[in-house]
Design an enzyme around this catalytic site. Structure first.
Site, mmCIF file in Angstrom:
data_model
loop_
_atom_site.group_PDB
_atom_site.id
_atom_site.type_symbol
_atom_site.label_atom_id
_atom_site.label_comp_id
_atom_site.label_asym_id
_atom_site.label_seq_id
_atom_site.Cartn_x
_atom_site.Cartn_y
_atom_site.Cartn_z
ATOM 1 N N SER A 143 0.874 -1.170 0.000
ATOM 2 C CA SER A 143 0.000 0.000 0.000
ATOM 3 C C SER A 143 0.910 1.218 0.000
ATOM 4 C CB SER A 143 -0.868 0.007 1.271
ATOM 5 O OG SER A 143 -1.503 1.249 1.467
ATOM 6 N N TYR A 156 -2.874 -1.371 10.403
ATOM 7 C CA TYR A 156 -2.731 -1.487 8.951
ATOM 8 C C TYR A 156 -1.391 -0.919 8.492
ATOM 9 C CZ TYR A 156 -4.043 -1.241 4.001
ATOM 10 O OH TYR A 156 -4.087 -1.389 2.630
#
Length: 261
Positions: A143, A156
């Site tokens: 990401s 995350y």
């Protein structure tokens, strides 16, 4: 059809980014192993349609990747059904948005297990066969949050920073074995994962969902548009090609310029 003799596992591939990558690799002729969550009847429709559209074998193997034993069983089933695994795309993941003082510990543990530990286990189990054949492609879907941070996403962001470190380490270990390992780092893609976090982010920040999209999600992406799944599939397909055999240990942002800031 450059991948016609290859077998590819894409975790979390019953929707979103994973399914887009599965489609791209199927188009190149790879045998596809789908894995993910969803209604079994709907997953079978996805599997059958993919196989028919690209005239390539497509399998589905269910597994709860947050559990080590389930990952091991998945990899054993792939060996039994296909006899090999050439391409591993670790895409399965989840998100939870909360201030750190309110972050449920069980959610943190689950995110680390699914986003990070599952990739460690699939890689360690796939590598011996790849080494024996002298060829392999490992692609971890990280990401932009592997490179930068955002508030309220402690688990995350931690997992994505860690997956990039894992990618680099694996790339160095396997560099002389014809195996590459890279991390694709998307910006915001309109997938079910992003859709689910919009109301949570709105609640955490005390703003409207429209404001989350405009002022939070796309605020840092200079293109002011969501990344498209097909773009990520195209990059994954290229990384599996011979033209990318010297690309390894890298973080490849596909983020509309977000991390150029």
């Amino acid at each position: 059809m450059s991948l016609q003799d290859k077998v590819a596992l894409i975790t979390g591939s019953t929707s979103g980014i994973g399914l887009g990558i599965a489609r791209a690799l199927a188009q190149q002729g790879a045998t596809i192993i789908l894995n993910g969550l969803g209604d079994p009847a709907q997953i079978e429709i996805i599997r059958a349609n993919l196989a028919a559209e690209f005239a390539t074998p497509v399998h589905f193997i269910a597994a709860d990747l947050s559990k080590t034993a389930a990952v091991e069983d998945l990899m054993q089933q792939i060996d039994a059904q296909c006899g090999r695994l050439d391409i591993l795309v670790n895409n399965a993941g989840m998100q939870f948005v909360s201030p750190i003082e309110d972050f449920p510990p069980e959610k943190y543990d689950l995110i680390i297990a699914l986003n990070l530990s599952a990739a460690f286990h699939t890689i360690r189990l796939a590598v011996p066969g790849m080494k024996a054949r002298g060829w392999g492609r490992i692609i971890n879907i990280a990401s932009a949050h592997a490179l930068v941070a955002s508030p309220f996403k402690s688990a995350y962001v931690a997992s994505k920073h860690a997956i990039l470190g894992l990618t680099k380490t694996v790339a160095l270990e396997l560099a002389e074995h014809g195996i590459t390992a890279n991390a694709i780092c998307p910006g915001y893609v309109m997938t079910p994962l992003v859709q689910q976090q919009i109301p949570d982010t709105a609640k955490a920040r005390g703003i409207s969902e429209a404001a989350v999209i405009r002022d939070v999600l796309l605020a840092a992406q200079p293109t002011k548009r969501f990344v498209e799944v097909d773009e990520l599939g195209a990059l994954a397909s290229f990384l599996c090609s011979d033209g990318a055999r010297s690309i390894t240990g890298t973080a490849l942002p596909v983020d509309g310029g977000w991390t150029a800031h």
